[in-house]
Scaffold this active site. Structure first.
Site, short mmCIF file in Angstrom:
data_model
loop_
_atom_site.label_atom_id
_atom_site.label_comp_id
_atom_site.label_asym_id
_atom_site.label_seq_id
_atom_site.Cartn_x
_atom_site.Cartn_y
_atom_site.Cartn_z
N ARG A 230 0.87 -1.17 0.00
CA ARG A 230 0.00 0.00 0.00
C ARG A 230 0.91 1.22 0.00
O ARG A 230 1.99 1.20 0.61
CB ARG A 230 -0.87 0.05 1.27
CG ARG A 230 -2.03 -0.92 1.26
CD ARG A 230 -3.15 -0.44 0.32
NE ARG A 230 -4.32 -1.29 0.38
CZ ARG A 230 -4.62 -2.26 -0.48
NH1 ARG A 230 -3.80 -2.54 -1.48
NH2 ARG A 230 -5.75 -2.95 -0.36
N GLU A 259 -3.58 7.60 -4.36
CA GLU A 259 -3.99 7.07 -5.67
C GLU A 259 -5.32 7.68 -6.10
O GLU A 259 -6.18 7.90 -5.26
CB GLU A 259 -4.12 5.54 -5.58
CG GLU A 259 -2.78 4.91 -5.31
CD GLU A 259 -2.84 3.40 -5.13
OE1 GLU A 259 -3.90 2.80 -5.39
OE2 GLU A 259 -1.82 2.84 -4.71
N HIS A 277 -1.08 0.64 -9.88
CA HIS A 277 -1.71 -0.35 -8.98
C HIS A 277 -2.31 -1.52 -9.78
O HIS A 277 -3.53 -1.75 -9.74
CB HIS A 277 -2.78 0.32 -8.10
CG HIS A 277 -3.05 -0.47 -6.84
ND1 HIS A 277 -3.47 0.09 -5.67
CD2 HIS A 277 -2.97 -1.81 -6.58
CE1 HIS A 277 -3.64 -0.85 -4.75
NE2 HIS A 277 -3.33 -2.02 -5.29
#
Ligand code: A2R
Length: 316
Positions: A230, A259, A277
């Site tokens: 993360r 993000e 991602h």
């Protein structure tokens, strides 16, 4: 049929399976949710969500009869599990089915960093091969010391898939595991011994900015950090500073603090490989994740249990 609120996108296959078993409602804009919930919220029995959107507090408050939340993804740091447990809401996620894909993504980042494939690809495509000659030599990924932060399902899959490169594997977790790799109780010390640090812990408060300036500097000017966990796990400002100043060599990043935003400073650096991602983002793996997300809801409909609860909810 029970009423299911869908938060975020779902695939056509998920939609078809869910539609056959639940009355579906779709979260449109969270800003309009309170008004919607005032009319419909008490009907909602179940939520289908994902690791990014989680289960917002507004949904818990607005759906007082919610009993289950099935998340598409293994990471659930966007879900307040304490609040869910307090209300008796079972939370499930999709562990295991994405281990191989995230491990593949990690290996590809490692290879791209060592072998300089971003620059090489540009060298080939731009015509520089004809005008400037051969591309500069790169470095081998073989025989490296690789420190893995987080040695759970995915971390172990990464360690196994790395074996083809004959690495020495170190790992750091809060508790030592029965594994054939060397445990390091201190993350900074592990970084100082490692050529590469791979981050694959959950997000959330216990890992927030755990990879800080001292850890990054311990990796050193020839060191690399890879983050497939993360964005919150790495102090992004410290990472940018370490890369810009040369205190850290390279970074391979699939995840970011905010993000889908990526700081321009990272985009401008040649010694960084950036991915949006996509650790688990293949048709095959996302289909498996979608299947498990739906299977959890169908199991709940059948007998009130879920197949893969998050640990905090396993007792419910
Ligand atoms: O600390 P332990 O003994 O619970 O080991 C877990 C480790 N971990 C941590 N290590 C150091 N400091 C922490 N504060 C900390 N918190 C957790 O991370 C364990 O070895 C690992 C997590 O493994 P699993 O629960 O099996 O998760 P999995 O499936 O490998 O996925 C990891 C993460 C997801 O949560 C997403 O954020 C991402 O990968 O896709």
């Amino acid at each position: 049929m029970p009423d299911l609120l869908v938060i975020g996108g779902i695939t056509d296959t998920m939609h078809a399976r869910l539609e056959a078993e639940f009355t579906l409602h779709f979260m449109k804009d969270i800003a309009d949710f309170d008004a919607w919930a005032a009319e419909h919220g008490s009907k909602i029995d179940a939520v289908a969500t994902n690791g990014h959107d989680g289960v917002p507090a507004k949904v818990l408050d607005g759906c007082p009869n919610l009993k289950v939340a099935s998340a598409y993804g293994v990471g659930y740091d966007a879900i307040d599990t304490d609040a869910c447990v307090a209300r008796g809401v079972k939370v499930s996620h999709t562990p295991g089915v994405l281990n191989a894909e995230v491990a593949n993504t990690t290996l590809m980042l490692l290879l791209t960093l060592y072998r300089n494939f971003r620059a090489d690809e540009h060298h080939a495509r731009s015509g520089a091969w004809q005008t400037k000659g051969n591309a500069p030599l790169s470095h081998s990924p073989d025989n490296r010391v690789i420190g893995i932060l987080g040695m759970g399902r995915i971390g172990q899959e990464i360690a196994e898939r790395l074996q083809i490169f004959n690495p020495t594997i170190l790992y750091h977790t809060r508790t030592k595991k029965e594994l054939p790799y060397e445990y390091c109780a201190d993350l900074t010390e592990m970084a100082a011994r490692s050529d590469v640090l791979i981050c694959i812990t959950p997000g959330g408060p216990s890992t927030e900015k755990i990879v800080n300036a001292p850890v990054l500097e311990a990796l050193g000017p020839d060191g690399m950090v890879i983050n497939v966990a993360r964005g919150s796990v790495i102090d992004e400002a410290a990472l940018i500073e370490a890369l810009q100043s040369g205190k850290l060599g390279k970074a391979g990043l699939d995840v970011f603090e905010k993000e889908p935003q990526i700081p321009n400073a990272l985009k401008e650096m040649e010694n960084v490989v950036l991915l949006p991602h996509v650790g688990s983002a293949t048709h095959e793996t996302r289909a498996a994740m979608g299947k498990l997300t739906v299977d959890n809801l169908l199991q709940w409909k059948k007998d009130g249990t879920v197949l893969t609860p998050v640990p905090e909810c396993a007792h419910l």
